[in-house]
Write a protein that holds these residues in place. Sequence first.
Motif, PDB file in Angstrom:
ATOM      1  N   LEU A   1       4.443   8.083  14.334  1.00 36.49           N
ATOM      2  CA  LEU A   1       4.338   7.913  12.885  1.00 36.49           C
ATOM      3  C   LEU A   1       2.899   7.599  12.495  1.00 36.49           C
ATOM      4  CD1 LEU A   1       5.599   7.696  10.081  1.00 36.49           C
ATOM      5  CD2 LEU A   1       6.105   5.288  10.570  1.00 36.49           C
ATOM      6  N   LEU A   2       2.355   8.430  11.619  1.00 37.90           N
ATOM      7  CA  LEU A   2       1.006   8.216  11.099  1.00 37.90           C
ATOM      8  C   LEU A   2       1.083   7.896   9.617  1.00 37.90           C
ATOM      9  CD1 LEU A   2      -2.114   8.361  11.212  1.00 37.90           C
ATOM     10  CD2 LEU A   2      -1.904  10.826  10.770  1.00 37.90           C
ATOM     11  N   LEU A   3       0.528   6.761   9.230  1.00 39.57           N
ATOM     12  CA  LEU A   3       0.400   6.371   7.830  1.00 39.57           C
ATOM     13  C   LEU A   3      -1.067   6.482   7.440  1.00 39.57           C
ATOM     14  CD1 LEU A   3       2.423   2.993   7.861  1.00 39.57           C
ATOM     15  CD2 LEU A   3       3.343   5.298   7.579  1.00 39.57           C
ATOM     16  N   THR A   4      -1.343   7.098   6.301  1.00 38.43           N
ATOM     17  CA  THR A   4      -2.736   7.166   5.840  1.00 38.43           C
ATOM     18  C   THR A   4      -2.813   6.821   4.363  1.00 38.43           C
ATOM     19  OG1 THR A   4      -2.582   9.538   5.310  1.00 38.43           O
ATOM     20  CG2 THR A   4      -3.383   8.955   7.501  1.00 38.43           C
ATOM     21  N   ARG A   5      -3.849   6.081   4.028  1.00 39.97           N
ATOM     22  CA  ARG A   5      -4.215   5.869   2.636  1.00 39.97           C
ATOM     23  C   ARG A   5      -5.642   6.375   2.486  1.00 39.97           C
ATOM     24  NH1 ARG A   5      -7.272   3.016  -0.771  1.00 39.97           N
ATOM     25  NH2 ARG A   5      -6.493   2.810  -2.898  1.00 39.97           N
ATOM     26  N   PHE A   6      -5.749   7.686   2.387  1.00 43.15           N
ATOM     27  CA  PHE A   6      -7.027   8.372   2.290  1.00 43.15           C
ATOM     28  C   PHE A   6      -6.983   9.364   1.139  1.00 43.15           C
ATOM     29  CE2 PHE A   6      -7.559   8.216   7.208  1.00 43.15           C
ATOM     30  CZ  PHE A   6      -8.044   6.916   7.133  1.00 43.15           C
ATOM     31  N   PRO A   7      -8.117   9.640   0.511  1.00 44.21           N
ATOM     32  CA  PRO A   7      -8.181  10.817  -0.356  1.00 44.21           C
ATOM     33  C   PRO A   7      -8.079  12.076   0.508  1.00 44.21           C
ATOM     34  CG  PRO A   7     -10.339   9.837  -0.107  1.00 44.21           C
ATOM     35  CD  PRO A   7      -9.378   8.889   0.546  1.00 44.21           C
ATOM     36  N   THR A   8      -7.766  13.197  -0.119  1.00 43.40           N
ATOM     37  CA  THR A   8      -7.435  14.409   0.622  1.00 43.40           C
ATOM     38  C   THR A   8      -8.531  14.829   1.592  1.00 43.40           C
ATOM     39  OG1 THR A   8      -6.052  15.166  -1.209  1.00 43.40           O
ATOM     40  CG2 THR A   8      -6.761  16.821   0.386  1.00 43.40           C
ATOM     41  N   VAL A   9      -9.784  14.836   1.143  1.00 42.38           N
ATOM     42  CA  VAL A   9     -10.876  15.293   1.998  1.00 42.38           C
ATOM     43  C   VAL A   9     -10.991  14.421   3.245  1.00 42.38           C
ATOM     44  CG1 VAL A   9     -13.375  15.600   2.138  1.00 42.38           C
ATOM     45  CG2 VAL A   9     -12.153  16.296   0.083  1.00 42.38           C
ATOM     46  N   LEU A  10     -10.932  13.126   3.071  1.00 38.75           N
ATOM     47  CA  LEU A  10     -11.039  12.212   4.206  1.00 38.75           C
ATOM     48  C   LEU A  10      -9.830  12.336   5.119  1.00 38.75           C
ATOM     49  CD1 LEU A  10     -12.581  10.026   5.666  1.00 38.75           C
ATOM     50  CD2 LEU A  10     -11.571   8.335   4.119  1.00 38.75           C
ATOM     51  N   ARG A  11      -8.630  12.508   4.549  1.00 41.63           N
ATOM     52  CA  ARG A  11      -7.428  12.663   5.372  1.00 41.63           C
ATOM     53  C   ARG A  11      -7.539  13.895   6.257  1.00 41.63           C
ATOM     54  NH1 ARG A  11      -3.964  12.814   1.641  1.00 41.63           N
ATOM     55  NH2 ARG A  11      -3.438  10.608   1.704  1.00 41.63           N
ATOM     56  N   GLN A  12      -7.974  15.006   5.696  1.00 40.91           N
ATOM     57  CA  GLN A  12      -8.106  16.230   6.484  1.00 40.91           C
ATOM     58  C   GLN A  12      -9.113  16.058   7.608  1.00 40.91           C
ATOM     59  OE1 GLN A  12      -9.082  19.046   3.386  1.00 40.91           O
ATOM     60  NE2 GLN A  12      -6.933  19.459   2.897  1.00 40.91           N
TER      61      GLN A  12
ATOM     62  N   THR B   1       0.852  -1.188   0.000  1.00 46.69           N
ATOM     63  CA  THR B   1       0.000   0.000   0.000  1.00 46.69           C
ATOM     64  C   THR B   1       0.887   1.237   0.000  1.00 46.69           C
ATOM     65  OG1 THR B   1      -1.781  -1.092   1.225  1.00 46.69           O
ATOM     66  CG2 THR B   1      -1.742   1.305   1.287  1.00 46.69           C
ATOM     67  N   THR B   2       0.533   2.222  -0.804  1.00 44.39           N
ATOM     68  CA  THR B   2       1.263   3.492  -0.797  1.00 44.39           C
ATOM     69  C   THR B   2       0.675   4.391   0.287  1.00 44.39           C
ATOM     70  OG1 THR B   2       1.751   3.353  -3.161  1.00 44.39           O
ATOM     71  CG2 THR B   2       1.907   5.524  -2.139  1.00 44.39           C
ATOM     72  N   TRP B   3       1.524   4.772   1.238  1.00 46.30           N
ATOM     73  CA  TRP B   3       1.082   5.567   2.383  1.00 46.30           C
ATOM     74  C   TRP B   3       1.600   6.997   2.293  1.00 46.30           C
ATOM     75  CZ3 TRP B   3      -2.276   3.041   5.459  1.00 46.30           C
ATOM     76  CH2 TRP B   3      -2.192   1.649   5.561  1.00 46.30           C
ATOM     77  N   THR B   4       0.800   7.920   2.779  1.00 51.05           N
ATOM     78  CA  THR B   4       1.258   9.281   3.053  1.00 51.05           C
ATOM     79  C   THR B   4       1.621   9.335   4.532  1.00 51.05           C
ATOM     80  OG1 THR B   4      -0.178  10.235   1.363  1.00 51.05           O
ATOM     81  CG2 THR B   4       0.620  11.716   3.078  1.00 51.05           C
ATOM     82  N   ILE B   5       2.772   9.909   4.858  1.00 54.81           N
ATOM     83  CA  ILE B   5       3.255   9.860   6.242  1.00 54.81           C
ATOM     84  C   ILE B   5       3.199  11.239   6.900  1.00 54.81           C
ATOM     85  CG2 ILE B   5       4.687   7.839   5.855  1.00 54.81           C
ATOM     86  CD1 ILE B   5       7.110   9.602   5.621  1.00 54.81           C
ATOM     87  N   HIS B   6       2.820  11.226   8.186  1.00 54.81           N
ATOM     88  CA  HIS B   6       2.770  12.424   9.012  1.00 54.81           C
ATOM     89  C   HIS B   6       3.444  12.132  10.353  1.00 54.81           C
ATOM     90  CE1 HIS B   6      -0.351  13.643   6.140  1.00 54.81           C
ATOM     91  NE2 HIS B   6      -0.199  14.867   6.590  1.00 54.81           N
ATOM     92  N   ARG B   7       3.758  13.191  11.046  1.00 51.75           N
ATOM     93  CA  ARG B   7       4.312  13.087  12.390  1.00 51.75           C
ATOM     94  C   ARG B   7       3.254  13.522  13.389  1.00 51.75           C
ATOM     95  NH1 ARG B   7       7.188  16.911  15.805  1.00 51.75           N
ATOM     96  NH2 ARG B   7       8.411  15.744  17.338  1.00 51.75           N
ATOM     97  N   LEU B   8       3.119  12.761  14.472  1.00 52.47           N
ATOM     98  CA  LEU B   8       2.160  13.068  15.530  1.00 52.47           C
ATOM     99  C   LEU B   8       2.893  13.362  16.831  1.00 52.47           C
ATOM    100  CD1 LEU B   8      -0.575  10.266  15.163  1.00 52.47           C
ATOM    101  CD2 LEU B   8      -0.749  12.647  14.417  1.00 52.47           C
ATOM    102  N   SER B   9       2.483  14.411  17.524  1.00 50.93           N
ATOM    103  CA  SER B   9       2.929  14.596  18.900  1.00 50.93           C
ATOM    104  C   SER B   9       2.155  13.610  19.774  1.00 50.93           C
ATOM    105  CB  SER B   9       2.688  16.046  19.332  1.00 50.93           C
ATOM    106  OG  SER B   9       1.298  16.327  19.354  1.00 50.93           O
ATOM    107  N   PRO B  10       2.544  13.408  21.036  1.00 52.38           N
ATOM    108  CA  PRO B  10       1.854  12.414  21.880  1.00 52.38           C
ATOM    109  C   PRO B  10       0.341  12.613  21.932  1.00 52.38           C
ATOM    110  CG  PRO B  10       3.871  13.117  22.934  1.00 52.38           C
ATOM    111  CD  PRO B  10       3.708  13.995  21.732  1.00 52.38           C
ATOM    112  N   LEU B  11      -0.363  11.495  21.965  1.00 55.48           N
ATOM    113  CA  LEU B  11      -1.815  11.505  22.045  1.00 55.48           C
ATOM    114  C   LEU B  11      -2.231  11.536  23.522  1.00 55.48           C
ATOM    115  CD1 LEU B  11      -1.167  10.260  19.173  1.00 55.48           C
ATOM    116  CD2 LEU B  11      -3.351   9.078  19.364  1.00 55.48           C
TER     117      LEU B  11
ATOM    118  N   ARG C   1      12.483   8.589  13.041  1.00 53.97           N
ATOM    119  CA  ARG C   1      12.603   9.927  12.454  1.00 53.97           C
ATOM    120  C   ARG C   1      11.418  10.784  12.894  1.00 53.97           C
ATOM    121  NH1 ARG C   1      16.032  13.672  10.181  1.00 53.97           N
ATOM    122  NH2 ARG C   1      14.712  15.235   9.195  1.00 53.97           N
ATOM    123  N   ALA C   2      10.220  10.207  12.871  1.00 45.84           N
ATOM    124  CA  ALA C   2       9.047  10.955  13.311  1.00 45.84           C
ATOM    125  C   ALA C   2       9.134  11.327  14.776  1.00 45.84           C
ATOM    126  CB  ALA C   2       7.788  10.125  13.041  1.00 45.84           C
ATOM    127  N   ALA C   3       9.725  10.439  15.587  1.00 43.32           N
ATOM    128  CA  ALA C   3       9.802  10.680  17.023  1.00 43.32           C
ATOM    129  C   ALA C   3      10.733  11.832  17.370  1.00 43.32           C
ATOM    130  CB  ALA C   3      10.242   9.412  17.741  1.00 43.32           C
TER     131      ALA C   3
END
Length: 319
Positions: A128-139, A12-22, A310-312
Amino acid sequence: MDQTDLHQLFNTTWTIHRLSPLHHGKDCETLLNNQVALKTYATRLRDHLTGDVLAGIQLDTGTDTNALSKTGALKDCLWQPISPSREATASHALSGILVTLEYENIVYKAALLTNSSNELKGSTALPLLLTRFPTVLRQTFLAFLSANFDTYVSPLRLPSNFLCAGLETYIGSLQRAKTVDAIRELQLTLSFSSSIAPDLRSLNVNVSRAALADMLDAKTSDGSQSLEQKLRSPLISNLTSYLDEHLAMKLDLDGSDQVKQHVRLSKVVCASFVLGGEGRVKLVVADKDDDETKSALEAGEKLLGLVARRAAIGDQSTT
């Protein structure tokens, strides 16, 4: 508890983001492996999504940018803990949460990952956040995370030296398993700053299987071996020498001299994985139960572990 494994993250092709602690202390003390908490947040996300109009999302198919697909109604929203593989080393073992959104006509997924057991009372680090969403759903999903966990979300960019380290780590893992042929050919994308090449934004360098085998020879191109080179694959060093000799391009792809470069490695593509500096990653494994597949899973988990680390630490380096 209904758990899933890392196989769900491959192919799966993922878009990656960085998350601060939840932060979840107002709802529960722990999050990972907490079935009640995961079900609670799954229900909240489902209610949040069904309150928005997400039908008719434009999909990034790569072939027809005008194609629209009706997602249909949201049938299920599932949050599952991801268990680390038994083969992974402690420094690369990944765990986290897999979020699955099942619509009538399509399934979307996201994963929140860590390679450390950094879960405190009332907060959990899943950098590390991986998402396979279209833009509207990702936002919409990112807004949900921010609102429910008071977390800050930012794009995760991967600099040239990180791409080099990731490539070396992946190939080194396959070499130890004697399955490096799974890489096949290698394609590297070099990007140029506008100050030195205003009309040339990028250049693809294709490395054939035979050339790759030569570059993975035990010694560097000048026949010498430093201690550092003995401890890692000589691929980047030999590749740099090759580009200098055949293209007259003196590059510092791995940033070893700490000098800001105008030419950088921005994407690595091969049969086993894709790693893009703009924040994309894909790991490929065959649907087989053989040694090559097992080694690809192990190498892929190590590579994702590097991305999670790297995200951490945050995006502190420059290219």
